[in-house]
Motif scaffolding. Structure first.
Motif, mmCIF file in Angstrom:
data_model
loop_
_atom_site.group_PDB
_atom_site.id
_atom_site.type_symbol
_atom_site.label_atom_id
_atom_site.label_comp_id
_atom_site.label_asym_id
_atom_site.label_seq_id
_atom_site.Cartn_x
_atom_site.Cartn_y
_atom_site.Cartn_z
ATOM 1 N N LEU A 47 -2.398 -7.695 -16.307
ATOM 2 C CA LEU A 47 -2.450 -6.239 -16.195
ATOM 3 C C LEU A 47 -3.799 -5.789 -15.642
ATOM 4 C CD1 LEU A 47 -0.680 -4.945 -19.433
ATOM 5 C CD2 LEU A 47 -0.086 -4.354 -17.085
ATOM 6 N N GLN A 48 -4.888 -6.397 -16.144
ATOM 7 C CA GLN A 48 -6.211 -6.013 -15.650
ATOM 8 C C GLN A 48 -6.360 -6.321 -14.160
ATOM 9 O OE1 GLN A 48 -8.436 -6.997 -19.839
ATOM 10 N NE2 GLN A 48 -9.545 -7.474 -17.992
ATOM 11 N N LEU A 49 -5.885 -7.494 -13.754
ATOM 12 C CA LEU A 49 -5.949 -7.841 -12.335
ATOM 13 C C LEU A 49 -5.072 -6.902 -11.509
ATOM 14 C CD1 LEU A 49 -5.894 -11.726 -12.680
ATOM 15 C CD2 LEU A 49 -7.783 -10.351 -11.788
ATOM 16 N N GLY A 50 -3.951 -6.495 -12.084
ATOM 17 C CA GLY A 50 -3.098 -5.523 -11.391
ATOM 18 C C GLY A 50 -3.794 -4.186 -11.204
ATOM 19 N N VAL A 51 -4.512 -3.744 -12.245
ATOM 20 C CA VAL A 51 -5.256 -2.486 -12.138
ATOM 21 C C VAL A 51 -6.336 -2.601 -11.059
ATOM 22 C CG1 VAL A 51 -6.846 -0.951 -13.343
ATOM 23 C CG2 VAL A 51 -4.759 -1.714 -14.479
ATOM 24 N N MET A 52 -7.016 -3.748 -11.003
ATOM 25 C CA MET A 52 -8.038 -3.936 -9.966
ATOM 26 C C MET A 52 -7.416 -3.874 -8.573
ATOM 27 S SD MET A 52 -10.343 -6.979 -11.632
ATOM 28 C CE MET A 52 -10.431 -7.108 -13.418
ATOM 29 N N ASP A 53 -6.288 -4.562 -8.396
ATOM 30 C CA ASP A 53 -5.596 -4.488 -7.100
ATOM 31 C C ASP A 53 -5.167 -3.052 -6.802
ATOM 32 O OD1 ASP A 53 -5.802 -7.205 -6.524
ATOM 33 O OD2 ASP A 53 -3.949 -7.691 -7.577
ATOM 34 N N HIS A 54 -4.667 -2.385 -7.826
ATOM 35 C CA HIS A 54 -4.180 -1.008 -7.681
ATOM 36 C C HIS A 54 -5.306 -0.088 -7.218
ATOM 37 C CE1 HIS A 54 -1.148 1.976 -9.716
ATOM 38 N NE2 HIS A 54 -1.571 2.435 -8.565
ATOM 39 N N ASN A 55 -6.433 -0.164 -7.910
ATOM 40 C CA ASN A 55 -7.552 0.707 -7.564
ATOM 41 C C ASN A 55 -8.138 0.387 -6.194
ATOM 42 O OD1 ASN A 55 -7.399 2.143 -9.943
ATOM 43 N ND2 ASN A 55 -8.918 0.899 -11.000
ATOM 44 N N ALA A 56 -8.008 -0.869 -5.771
ATOM 45 C CA ALA A 56 -8.527 -1.270 -4.460
ATOM 46 C C ALA A 56 -7.528 -0.989 -3.347
ATOM 47 C CB ALA A 56 -8.884 -2.753 -4.480
ATOM 48 N N GLY A 57 -6.350 -0.443 -3.688
ATOM 49 C CA GLY A 57 -5.368 -0.120 -2.664
ATOM 50 C C GLY A 57 -4.460 -1.274 -2.297
ATOM 51 N N ARG A 58 -4.525 -2.412 -3.013
ATOM 52 C CA ARG A 58 -3.637 -3.548 -2.729
ATOM 53 C C ARG A 58 -2.374 -3.386 -3.562
ATOM 54 N NH1 ARG A 58 -8.867 -6.185 -2.580
ATOM 55 N NH2 ARG A 58 -8.746 -6.579 -4.814
ATOM 56 N N LEU A 59 -1.510 -2.496 -3.104
ATOM 57 C CA LEU A 59 -0.358 -2.107 -3.911
ATOM 58 C C LEU A 59 0.692 -3.210 -4.006
ATOM 59 C CD1 LEU A 59 0.141 1.615 -2.846
ATOM 60 C CD2 LEU A 59 -1.347 0.626 -4.586
ATOM 61 N N VAL A 60 0.837 -4.008 -2.974
ATOM 62 C CA VAL A 60 1.812 -5.105 -3.025
ATOM 63 C C VAL A 60 1.444 -6.070 -4.151
ATOM 64 C CG1 VAL A 60 2.731 -7.085 -1.766
ATOM 65 C CG2 VAL A 60 2.393 -4.922 -0.589
ATOM 66 N N GLU A 61 0.162 -6.469 -4.195
ATOM 67 C CA GLU A 61 -0.284 -7.399 -5.227
ATOM 68 C C GLU A 61 -0.186 -6.765 -6.617
ATOM 69 O OE1 GLU A 61 -1.808 -6.602 -2.491
ATOM 70 O OE2 GLU A 61 -2.485 -8.379 -1.403
ATOM 71 N N ALA A 62 -0.568 -5.483 -6.732
ATOM 72 C CA ALA A 62 -0.491 -4.800 -8.028
ATOM 73 C C ALA A 62 0.948 -4.741 -8.519
ATOM 74 C CB ALA A 62 -1.076 -3.396 -7.916
ATOM 75 N N GLU A 63 1.859 -4.394 -7.630
ATOM 76 C CA GLU A 63 3.263 -4.298 -8.044
ATOM 77 C C GLU A 63 3.773 -5.641 -8.538
ATOM 78 O OE1 GLU A 63 7.687 -3.153 -6.306
ATOM 79 O OE2 GLU A 63 5.965 -3.205 -4.958
ATOM 80 N N ALA A 64 3.428 -6.725 -7.838
ATOM 81 C CA ALA A 64 3.897 -8.052 -8.250
ATOM 82 C C ALA A 64 3.410 -8.385 -9.654
ATOM 83 C CB ALA A 64 3.411 -9.106 -7.255
ATOM 84 N N ARG A 65 2.147 -8.090 -9.950
ATOM 85 C CA ARG A 65 1.621 -8.389 -11.290
ATOM 86 C C ARG A 65 2.304 -7.536 -12.355
ATOM 87 N NH1 ARG A 65 -2.719 -11.791 -11.110
ATOM 88 N NH2 ARG A 65 -3.957 -11.838 -9.176
ATOM 89 N N TYR A 66 2.470 -6.240 -12.087
ATOM 90 C CA TYR A 66 3.112 -5.364 -13.079
ATOM 91 C C TYR A 66 4.543 -5.804 -13.363
ATOM 92 C CZ TYR A 66 -0.793 -2.126 -12.144
ATOM 93 O OH TYR A 66 -2.023 -1.542 -11.990
ATOM 94 N N ARG A 67 5.269 -6.173 -12.319
ATOM 95 C CA ARG A 67 6.656 -6.604 -12.530
ATOM 96 C C ARG A 67 6.695 -7.926 -13.308
ATOM 97 N NH1 ARG A 67 10.469 -3.514 -10.036
ATOM 98 N NH2 ARG A 67 9.858 -2.319 -8.197
ATOM 99 N N ALA A 68 5.767 -8.826 -13.016
ATOM 100 C CA ALA A 68 5.727 -10.088 -13.742
ATOM 101 C C ALA A 68 5.453 -9.860 -15.223
ATOM 102 C CB ALA A 68 4.656 -11.000 -13.133
ATOM 103 N N VAL A 69 4.516 -8.971 -15.534
ATOM 104 C CA VAL A 69 4.227 -8.667 -16.939
ATOM 105 C C VAL A 69 5.447 -8.044 -17.594
ATOM 106 C CG1 VAL A 69 2.839 -7.222 -18.478
ATOM 107 C CG2 VAL A 69 1.742 -8.453 -16.594
ATOM 108 N N ALA A 70 6.111 -7.117 -16.912
ATOM 109 C CA ALA A 70 7.281 -6.460 -17.498
ATOM 110 C C ALA A 70 8.395 -7.453 -17.794
ATOM 111 C CB ALA A 70 7.790 -5.372 -16.548
#
Length: 897
Positions: free
Chosen positions: A145-168
């Motif tokens: 989740l933390q790595l997803g937030v970092m990707d999210h804030n940096a604008g790397r939405l593809v990577e953030a989405e993959a992490r969030y879905r994996a956690v879910a």
């Protein structure tokens, strides 16, 4: 889930201390103050007895409490101590817990690179030991989740989405991590404009959070409110903001944060005075509470609002304060954002110099190193613009090229700024082909994105991302292409928000299916890019309840999503179609690049481009003076004041005619269709040409009005609003001109009755007070018996009489947004299908307007178009009186009917 115990002997004092240390995490959620007392005791006992594992857990707990209390720097020091102890004791997995906590704290301080490094080390440890220690599953999810937030804030939405879905997929139902993953995934989907799925994940987060603590509960309410606001369901959004506020208060969160997020919501609605007031309240509350990290965010947000309002000096001052505080707090990301706002403000004021350019260069480098690619691209773009203005073309090209390279990896809004940077670099190099190629590619991307947006306001605001692309391309096309190509380019870049229709799949309150966390669509879906992540969307947020004035706008059920069938994207009007529909009229479409105005003129014989010169700023100043003079004439303080205002108005009208109409070389009596640009939408066009004239937001919009043929004779509806002198007399006089007209008097003009009647009308006439909101014209309103009805409400109700006469102040004062979009009552009606409107751009004399309306309706009843009927009616006005002159100037016809 709690970390595992290494001993189960409840009678052993050492085991009891370790068990108490492990229980501290749940104690923090329940009562942070009590948790600090207990953690302090644990640390003291562990040091005294030499129990290093208990000491690490106690130090970590104190660090978490320090973070919650707004002191992340102290938290980092405690975590450093805890990590040193864990490594010396070879407590490897416990060290991973500490690293994960330090990663979150470093991220809060804006140290993104350090945060990512800590998270990566912790993740390696967890993955190595996870099979043997199931208790690490929870930590594994947290780190992702933390790595997803970092990707999210940096604008790397593809990577953030993959992490969030994996956690879910991997966390158990009801887990706090599922709530966090669902909430953040919803924000990514909002950024991609996938509003339907975003709402379903937000609903899942809300449902899970209701079983958990109030601090966690406020996040999903805020996210759901954001989705509701952005899809036009403002009433539902405000209710969720209230729920988030209550949860925040129950959790003891700062009221300053509360106001920060309310301000952000107001900015989303483009209600800038409300946003500025909330920003000020947030700063006041935060200062009273001792400032802290959130004060920097509040100052940056306030500076952004003030720049939008045009208060450059105060915006620069606020950004300077934010910069100093962020430096003291060692938050480089926040510091660099403040630098960029300050430089942008100084550049707007013409005060930026070489020192500012150096500051931008340093900020861009730091942001790039930390992986914040979108912010780094913005910084390079700002640096390129500033360097160009300072006469440093080679340095400007270096900055702009860097911005273009970085932006290719970002979401749509970042990529568009990259296209702009590349186009500006091409312009500096004199490469017209590169400029036009970048502009075309960017505008195509923008059109596809705009098609997905559910409300007219969002589509209009999105067009602002392409405003400069449109101007840069127009400059090249005017210089190098045919007049027909110039017209096509202008049409591609204006009034597109009025053309798009998207399905409103869900109305307010409709059920939505719960997403299945096990269903994880391929990450490839995220490659379709997105709008920018709303500022502060991922961090913990709190908001305030809307005030009474705003709440009054949302009381009726008209706040529903649009339920229109999807139509074609931006329709570009071709010369042949325009000429056929004109049927002897002449089209004049204005464009602007820099300070230069141009006009494309289409008549029955040819298409030509007329260069009006570098007069845009001069015309804007003349227009402001004219509107001021007309305002003085509505209620002059004396005959001398009226005469002075009239002289000023005559002078300004003559200047506008000379600048905008005379160079076209047209006959005085020819009938015109005029498509203005920018501030020219607010010009009194009827006073600038002696023949009949109709306005339109674009040639394509005018063509649509020409295509709406008169159907079976519909009813005429006449409406009088309350507290308006002469309104009742006006509609009674008009009744005599229209057989079987339906009249709704001042006492009967309730919103529901008026909307129902007007929706079925062939011709509707509203004699009501009007109010103008220039910051968001969709909140402009006409006043009926039960209060104001906003443009937003009228638009969403689907009301679209074939012809509409608005005998109210400011009813025709549509406001131009960046990107040649225009919003307001007239454009909203035209977008819904109304084919002809008569309205005023300014305040009008209440009683004196009756004669003009009678003359207009006599001609409408005789079958004339709006443009010709208004032209004839204006010819009967006594222009020697102040009131007559104002009415002669300010009313215009729109559309072809």
């Amino acid at each position: 889930m709690q970390p595992p115990a290494s001993s189960s002997s409840a009678d052993d004092p050492r085991a009891a201390l370790l068990a108490e240390a492990r229980r501290l995490e749940s104690a923090i959620d329940a009562d942070p103050v009590e948790a600090r007392r207990r953690a302090t005791d644990v640390v003291a006992d562990a040091r005294r007895t030499g129990q290093r594992e208990a000491l690490v857990w106690g130090l970590r707990a104190l660090a978490v409490v320090s973070r919650l209390e707004g002191d992340p720097a102290a938290a980092v020091r405690l975590l450093d101590d805890a990590l040193t102890v864990a490594r010396r004791a070879r407590l490897t997995t416990l060290g991973a817990w500490v690293l994960a906590s330090r990663s979150a704290t470093q991220l809060e301080l804006g140290r993104t690179a350090r945060a990512r490094a800590d998270a990566a080390v912790a993740l390696r440890v967890v993955e190595e030991h996870r099979a043997a220690d199931p208790a690490l599953d929870d930590l594994h999810s947290r780190i992702h989740l933390q790595l997803g937030v970092m990707d999210h804030n940096a604008g790397r939405l593809v990577e953030a989405e993959a992490r969030y879905r994996a956690v879910a997929r991997e966390v158990p139902p009801g887990s706090p991590n599922l709530v966090r993953a669902a909430n953040n995934l919803a924000l990514v989907l909002v950024a991609r404009t996938e509003y339907g799925e975003a709402l379903r994940w937000a609903e899942l987060a809300v449902e899970g959070a209701t079983r958990l603590g109030p601090g966690l509960r406020s996040w999903p309410y805020l996210t759901r409110a954001l989705i509701e606001v952005q899809t036009g369901r403002l009433a539902d959004g405000l209710r969720d903001l209230e729920r988030a506020a209550r949860a925040s208060q129950e959790a003891g969160q700062s009221s300053g944060e509360y106001y920060v997020e309310y301000a952000e919501t107001m900015r989303e609605l483009r209600l800038l005075p409300e946003a500025a007031a909330a920003d000020a309240r947030a700063l006041e509350e935060l200062a009273a509470a001792g400032g802290g990290l959130v004060e920097v965010d509040a100052l940056i947000a306030s500076a952004q609002t003030l720049l939008l309002l045009g208060d450059v000096a105060t915006a620069v001052e606020q950004a300077g304060r934010a910069r100093a505080l962020a430096r003291a707090q060692r938050r480089p990301g926040a510091h660099d954002r403040a630098v960029l706002i300050a430089v942008r403000g100084r550049a707007r004021a013409g005060l930026a110099g070489a020192t500012d350019l150096a500051a931008v260069r340093r900020a861009a480098a730091r942001l790039e190193r930390s992986g914040e690619l979108g912010a780094a691209a913005d910084a390079h773009l700002e640096g390129g613009r500033l360097a160009a203005s300072l006469g440093m073309p080679r340095r400007a090209v270096r900055h702009l090229s860097a911005a273009a390279d970085l932006a290719r990896r970002g979401p749509l809004s970042v990529r568009l700024r990259g296209r702009l940077a590349a186009a500006l670099a091409g312009r500096l190099r004199g490469a017209d082909g590169d400029v036009l190629g970048e502009c075309r590619a960017g505008l195509r991307d923008l059109a596809r994105h705009r098609d997905t947006l559910p409300t007219m306001e969002l589509r209009a605001l999105a067009s602002g991302h392409g405003a400069q692309l449109g101007e840069l391309g127009l400059e090249v096309v005017v210089r190098a292409a045919t007049p027909a190509a110039v017209l096509r380019w202008m049409e591609q870049t204006r009034a597109a928000a009025l053309q798009v229709r998207v399905p409103g799949a869900e109305t307010a309150g409709s059920p939505t299916p719960e997403p299945d966390p096990a269903r994880a669509p391929g990450v490839g879906e995220a490659a379709r890019s997105a709008a920018p992540v709303p500022s502060g969307a991922v961090r913990q947020r709190a908001v305030i309840v809307a005030d009474d004035e705003l709440a009054a706008h949302t009381r009726r059920s008209a706040w529903l999503e649009e339920v229109a069938a999807r139509g074609a994207s931006t329709r570009v009007a071709g010369v042949t179609a325009v000429r056929t529909a004109l049927a002897g009229r002449v089209l004049v479409e204005y464009g602007r690049y820099g300070d230069t105005l141009v006009a494309v003129v289409v008549d029955g014989a040819r298409v030509r481009v007329v260069d009006l010169g570098e007069v845009a700023d001069e015309v804007a100043g003349t227009l402001r003076a004219l509107v001021f003079a007309l305002r003085r004439m509505v209620d002059p303080s004396s005959s001398a004041a009226a005469e002075a205002a009239r002289a000023s108005a005559d002078l300004r009208i003559a200047r506008l005619r000379a600048a905008l109409v005379a160079p076209l070389g047209l006959r005085d009596d020819v009938e015109l269709v005029v498509v203005p640009v920018g501030v020219l939408h607010g010009a009194p066009w009827s006073a600038l040409h002696d023949g009949p004239m109709a306005l339109a937001p674009s040639a394509a919009a005018w063509l649509r009005t020409a295509e709406r043929a008169a159907g079976p004779a519909g009813p005429v509806v006449l409406v009088a609003g309350p507290d308006l002198r002469g309104a009742q007399d006006e509609v009674e006089a008009l009744r005599a001109l229209h057989a079987q007209a339906r009249v709704l008097g001042a006492a009967d003009s309730h919103a529901g009755s008026v909307l129902a009647a007007v929706a079925e009308a062939d011709l509707a006439h509203l004699a009501c007070h009007g109010t103008l909101r220039s910051d968001n014209p969709m909140f402009s309103a006409v006043v009926l018996a039960d209060g104001p009805v906003t443009v937003q409400e009228l638009h969403r109700s689907g009301v679209a009489p074939r012809r509409l006469v608005l005998a109210s102040c400011h009813s025709g004062a549509d406001v131009a947004y960046e990107g040649d979009e225009v919003l307001g009552l007239v454009s909203a009606m035209l977008a819904r299908g109304t084919a002809g409107v008569v309205a005023s751009i300014a305040a009008v004399p209440d009683v004196e307007v009756v004669d003009l309306m009678l003359a207009l309706h006599r001609r409408l009843a005789a079958g004339q178009t709006m443009a010709r009927a208004l032209h004839g009616a204006r010819g009967e006005i006594d222009r020697d009186t102040p009131a007559g002159f104002v009415n002669w100037c300010t009313f215009s016809a729109h559309g072809a009917a």
